[in-house]
Design a protein around this motif. Sequence first.
Motif, PDB file in Angstrom:
ATOM      1  N   SER A  68       0.833   5.880   0.533  1.00  0.00           N
ATOM      2  CA  SER A  68       0.102   7.063   0.981  1.00  0.00           C
ATOM      3  C   SER A  68      -0.857   7.564  -0.101  1.00  0.00           C
ATOM      4  O   SER A  68      -1.879   8.179   0.206  1.00  0.00           O
ATOM      5  N   PHE A 111       2.475   3.373   8.964  1.00  0.00           N
ATOM      6  CA  PHE A 111       1.420   2.549   8.393  1.00  0.00           C
ATOM      7  C   PHE A 111       0.944   1.570   9.459  1.00  0.00           C
ATOM      8  O   PHE A 111       1.760   0.899  10.087  1.00  0.00           O
ATOM      9  N   TYR A 154      -2.809   5.722  -2.042  1.00  0.00           N
ATOM     10  CA  TYR A 154      -4.080   5.005  -1.935  1.00  0.00           C
ATOM     11  C   TYR A 154      -4.951   5.546  -0.808  1.00  0.00           C
ATOM     12  O   TYR A 154      -6.175   5.415  -0.842  1.00  0.00           O
ATOM     13  N   HIS A 155      -4.306   6.119   0.218  1.00  0.00           N
ATOM     14  CA  HIS A 155      -5.052   6.649   1.366  1.00  0.00           C
ATOM     15  C   HIS A 155      -5.271   8.161   1.258  1.00  0.00           C
ATOM     16  O   HIS A 155      -5.789   8.767   2.200  1.00  0.00           O
ATOM     17  N   THR A 166       0.853  -1.184   0.000  1.00  0.00           N
ATOM     18  CA  THR A 166       0.000   0.000   0.000  1.00  0.00           C
ATOM     19  C   THR A 166       0.887   1.231   0.000  1.00  0.00           C
ATOM     20  O   THR A 166       2.106   1.133   0.187  1.00  0.00           O
ATOM     21  N   LYS A 169      -2.982  10.454   1.284  1.00  0.00           N
ATOM     22  CA  LYS A 169      -2.146  11.079   2.300  1.00  0.00           C
ATOM     23  C   LYS A 169      -0.764  11.469   1.787  1.00  0.00           C
ATOM     24  O   LYS A 169       0.172  11.566   2.573  1.00  0.00           O
TER      25      LYS A 169
END
Length: 442
Positions: free
Chosen positions: A360, A380, A362-363, A358, A365
């Motif tokens: 940042s 994370f 994808y979030h 994953t 951020k």
Amino acid sequence: MSSEIAIKVENLSKCYQIYQQPRDRLKQFVLPRLQGIAGLPPKQYYREFWALKDVSFDVKKGESVGIVGRNGSGKSTLLEIITGTLAPTSGSTTTNGRIAALLELGSGFNPEFSGLENVYLNGALLGLTTAQIDAKFDAIAAFADIGDHLNQPVKTYSSGMYVRLAFAVQACLEPDILIVDEALAVGDEKFQRKCFDYIERLRSNGCSILLVTHATATVEKFCQRAMLLHHGKLHGFSAAKEIVDQYHALLYSDEKAYLRYLNQQTESRKPEQPLGVTPASDSALESHTVQRPSDDSAGLKVVITEWDTLDASGESVEVFRAGETARIRFLAEVIQPIKEIQAGILLRTVEGVAVFGTSSLYHGKNYSHPEAPSRLQFEFSIALDLCPGSYFVTLAIAEAITANDMNYLDRKTDVIVLKVNQPRILSTGIAALNSSVEITPV
């Protein structure tokens, strides 16, 4: 040469004569001789280009070695000299056993011949009799899996069909040394998985593998050691993941910054310690601390410097129960101004299989316009719904360019190990999925 050594390369160099104009080649052939007869010092009408310079290394029997480097660094030249298709300017290579090489797509194939005819042609070139090829033909045809195309001229083949047949011929000969130069990159994922499984079987049977590829994940997974070639010189020959980190430092910085990085890594490690390994200490966070870059590290924008793993209560740990939350934290030094930073992590098994990744992005951020110099902390949190085992964590920092594009700035490969336990074994595999079972008499 020791019986345990499959390939030995000693002080190998290869120089090419580069002529600015075609007529200079004729001048070089004629004029230096006439100048010598006339008592004049011979003039040189070409410039020298050293594709390889004083390269030395050994490959053990049953060992897989990856070769990485930028385009033009001498990788293909090295393989051609080892296989005997190119003569060195100086130095020597010694091999122990039969060599099978896949250096160029369709090399050794006659485009007018059918695939079947080319199987026998290649087998003959490799020293096999017709009877020996007959005995292996079914295995070759099954591995290539190109169906009726085997009876068609290879000039009608796609690049994927070319490499399927070429690899099948070379691998099914059960060589002592297998050399592959980027050829597998054109195959589909299913065929690549098939090839790598076959390579693993060859290696377990004592075959030595030399693999040139730009896919560093492949090097980390399938190679015990790797070497980095740069401008024809051997810049490193060590554990695969250490060389991959060094290769990334070369790729993602300019030449001067890379050389400074190399000097910093060399100065920061203790004697006897391989390049890229950080000295251990009592503190969990300090044990994963990389020397802070100097102020003159032009070209390096962001560098990962520290990392640690915490449990839900904030304690530094590395052993978790299945289902517990792990907090993976790392710090980065911002050295130069950057528009937008993207951070990511990747979990893999011991065998190199990707478990979870994953970032940042994808979030939502990503961090925009950080000050330089400054430090940023990334954290994370992951629910470890995993089966018991050890999992390796790779950390990465990139510069976000567009929503679908980025430029890697730094990467630390497999620097964190997470150990997942279960009080009572409830599952096997990788993912610990929620499951239930019911039994009903029928």
